[in-house]
Design a protein around this motif. Structure first.
Motif, PDB file in Angstrom:
ATOM      1  N   SER A   6       0.936  -1.377  -0.137  1.00  0.00           N
ATOM      2  CA  SER A   6       0.032   0.107  -0.123  1.00  0.00           C
ATOM      3  C   SER A   6       0.853   1.163  -0.170  1.00  0.00           C
ATOM      4  O   SER A   6       0.291   2.250  -0.612  1.00  0.00           O
ATOM      5  N   GLN A   7       2.178   1.118   0.695  1.00  0.00           N
ATOM      6  CA  GLN A   7       2.935   2.386   0.641  1.00  0.00           C
ATOM      7  C   GLN A   7       3.420   2.634  -0.980  1.00  0.00           C
ATOM      8  O   GLN A   7       3.559   3.737  -1.389  1.00  0.00           O
ATOM      9  N   ARG A   8       3.623   1.385  -1.492  1.00  0.00           N
ATOM     10  CA  ARG A   8       4.165   1.875  -3.027  1.00  0.00           C
ATOM     11  C   ARG A   8       3.110   2.447  -3.775  1.00  0.00           C
ATOM     12  O   ARG A   8       3.364   3.106  -4.550  1.00  0.00           O
ATOM     13  N   PHE A   9       1.861   1.605  -3.604  1.00  0.00           N
ATOM     14  CA  PHE A   9       0.663   2.554  -4.265  1.00  0.00           C
ATOM     15  C   PHE A   9       0.403   3.730  -4.149  1.00  0.00           C
ATOM     16  O   PHE A   9       0.236   4.357  -4.997  1.00  0.00           O
ATOM     17  N   SER A  10       0.378   4.260  -2.955  1.00  0.00           N
ATOM     18  CA  SER A  10       0.070   5.511  -2.460  1.00  0.00           C
ATOM     19  C   SER A  10       1.395   6.455  -3.116  1.00  0.00           C
ATOM     20  O   SER A  10       0.989   7.493  -3.490  1.00  0.00           O
ATOM     21  N   ARG A  11       2.673   6.093  -2.948  1.00  0.00           N
ATOM     22  CA  ARG A  11       3.503   6.766  -3.517  1.00  0.00           C
ATOM     23  C   ARG A  11       3.593   6.899  -5.203  1.00  0.00           C
ATOM     24  O   ARG A  11       3.717   8.069  -5.842  1.00  0.00           O
ATOM     25  N   TRP A  12       2.967   5.845  -5.871  1.00  0.00           N
ATOM     26  CA  TRP A  12       2.900   5.872  -7.389  1.00  0.00           C
ATOM     27  C   TRP A  12       1.767   6.892  -7.702  1.00  0.00           C
ATOM     28  O   TRP A  12       1.653   7.648  -8.675  1.00  0.00           O
ATOM     29  N   MET A  13       0.611   6.565  -6.806  1.00  0.00           N
ATOM     30  CA  MET A  13      -0.571   7.386  -7.215  1.00  0.00           C
ATOM     31  C   MET A  13      -0.302   9.108  -6.822  1.00  0.00           C
ATOM     32  O   MET A  13      -0.728   9.693  -7.474  1.00  0.00           O
ATOM     33  N   TYR A  14       0.641   9.228  -5.743  1.00  0.00           N
ATOM     34  CA  TYR A  14       0.863  10.476  -5.568  1.00  0.00           C
ATOM     35  C   TYR A  14       1.858  11.203  -6.908  1.00  0.00           C
ATOM     36  O   TYR A  14       1.438  12.340  -7.532  1.00  0.00           O
ATOM     37  N   GLU A  15       2.749  10.207  -7.399  1.00  0.00           N
ATOM     38  CA  GLU A  15       3.757  10.845  -8.360  1.00  0.00           C
ATOM     39  C   GLU A  15       2.716  10.980  -9.854  1.00  0.00           C
ATOM     40  O   GLU A  15       2.636  12.052 -10.584  1.00  0.00           O
ATOM     41  N   PHE A  16       1.737  10.156 -10.132  1.00  0.00           N
ATOM     42  CA  PHE A  16       0.916  10.234 -11.042  1.00  0.00           C
ATOM     43  C   PHE A  16      -0.012  11.278 -11.017  1.00  0.00           C
ATOM     44  O   PHE A  16      -0.279  11.818 -12.120  1.00  0.00           O
ATOM     45  N   SER A  17      -0.597  11.668  -9.871  1.00  0.00           N
ATOM     46  CA  SER A  17      -1.744  12.610  -9.987  1.00  0.00           C
ATOM     47  C   SER A  17      -0.904  13.910  -9.936  1.00  0.00           C
ATOM     48  O   SER A  17      -1.942  15.111 -10.297  1.00  0.00           O
TER      49      SER A  17
END
Lengths: 277, 81
Positions: A154-165
């Motif tokens: 979940s940490q990886r997911f939120s990190r990438w979603m932050y980057e992509f957003s």
């Protein structure tokens, strides 16, 4: 044909190539109002040749070559190339976008190494990470495996979603990419990516591009340089190609070997991953 | 070829933080029992994983993009890394 070039002699070499008819156009850079811009030198504008300059600046000249070849398949093109350009050229040869016999690269100095102190390549300077990002655990020089080890799912997911957003959907990463050559781009397909939304549909938009970079990306880093939102694209595509190298035993651009994505069949020793809940 | 491509996508999803939501299995049309078993197991697994976090993340992103949104909230990216 491959020629070695230094800063001083390159103008003479280009002049010779053009006059002998070895190339119809030579792609390099010229200085205009203090900026280095890509420029095509031909017999018709020989007087501009002294403005040809070798500097730290990079652009995907191979992409220009691909577009020119698209219009005129027989055109002979000269090009200044560093290692990353050469990898891109190799990749474009294997995908039949360019013909090696029509391309004459003049190789420029590239990476600094223990034997060579000189470098023309901006991309080798270690990227510096700003204070804000460091505070938030974002490091451009991170290694993909460490990223996986240090962050759970979940940490990886939120990190990438932050980057992509952060994405403003400028298509800069695709437009600069020397190995993006499809006439119809999936990223502009309204059925795949909804038009008119910002940020674009995440993570699909970026994962589509990441998937397409698998077996193609030659790690030139231009996408990350071009990205105004500072999304660590190179980090993402590097990991994609680490997987390709593991699974397909293929590294794009190092040779003229066909991409495994274009070859059907072949022996497989892989086993499907077990489903452990 | 399929197995290589699927392995690639599985690894990509792992890197993205969506591990375990894609499964590949060879099942012949004569293997009804195997089919039932695999589908049941995978359904269980997905149920345990819960809904995909994409929907929730997209909602919060949209909220943040709203210029005068009352419910403006920050991302929890700082928890990562």
């Amino acid at each position: 044909m491959e020629r070695k070039g230094g800063n001083m002699t390159i103008i003479k070499q280009v002049e010779q190539l053009l006059k002998q008819g070895d190339v119809d156009i030579f792609l390099a850079y010229r200085e205009l109002d203090g900026h280095m811009i890509p420029h095509g030198y031909t017999l018709d504008n020989l007087e501009e040749l002294p403005s040809l300059k070798v500097s730290q600046h990079r652009y995907s000249l191979e992409k220009v070559a691909t577009h020119l070849t698209e219009k005129n398949p027989d055109i002979k093109i000269g090009i200044v190339a560093r290692d990353c350009n050469q990898r891109a050229l190799n990749l474009l040869y294997t995908w039949n976008q360019l013909q090696p016999e029509n391309i004459t690269p003049i190789m420029l100095n590239c990476c600094p190494s223990q034997t060579r102190t000189h470098s023309d390549c901006t991309y080798l300077d270690p990227k510096s990470t700003g204070a804000f990002k460091e505070e938030h655990g974002i490091n451009f020089n991170e290694k993909p495996q460490e990223f996986i080890d240090n962050n759970d799912n979940s940490q990886r997911f939120s990190r990438w979603m932050y980057e992509f957003s952060k994405c403003i959907k400028c298509y800069g990463c695709r437009n600069i990419c020397p190995v993006c050559f499809c006439p119809d781009c999936s990223l502009e397909n309204p059925d795949l990516v909804e038009p008119g939304a910002l940020p674009p549909e995440i993570p699909i938009f970026h994962l589509v591009r990441a998937t397409h970079m698998a077996g193609r990306c030659i790690d030139c880093g231009l996408c990350e340089d071009a990205c105004p939102a500072e999304i660590p694209l190179r980090f993402l595509y590097r990991e994609m190609n680490r997987i390709v190298s593991d699974v397909f035993d293929y590294t794009p651009g190092v040779g003229l070997e066909k991409s495994p994505f274009t070859v059907i069949g072949g022996e497989v020793t892989l086993e499907p991953k077990p489903m452990d809940a | 070829m399929t197995i290589k491509r699927i392995t690639f996508v599985q690894e990509m999803l792992k890197f993205m933080g969506l591990e375990g939501r894609l499964h590949l299995e060879w099942i012949s049309s004569a293997e009804a029992q195997k089919f039932a078993r695999v589908v049941t197991e995978f359904t269980e697994k997905i149920t345990n994983l819960g809904p995909s976090p994409i929907a929730e993340a997209t909602r919060s992103t949209c909220m943040e993009m709203e210029p005068h949104g009352e419910k403006r909230r920050k991302h929890d990216y700082h928890k990562a890394g």
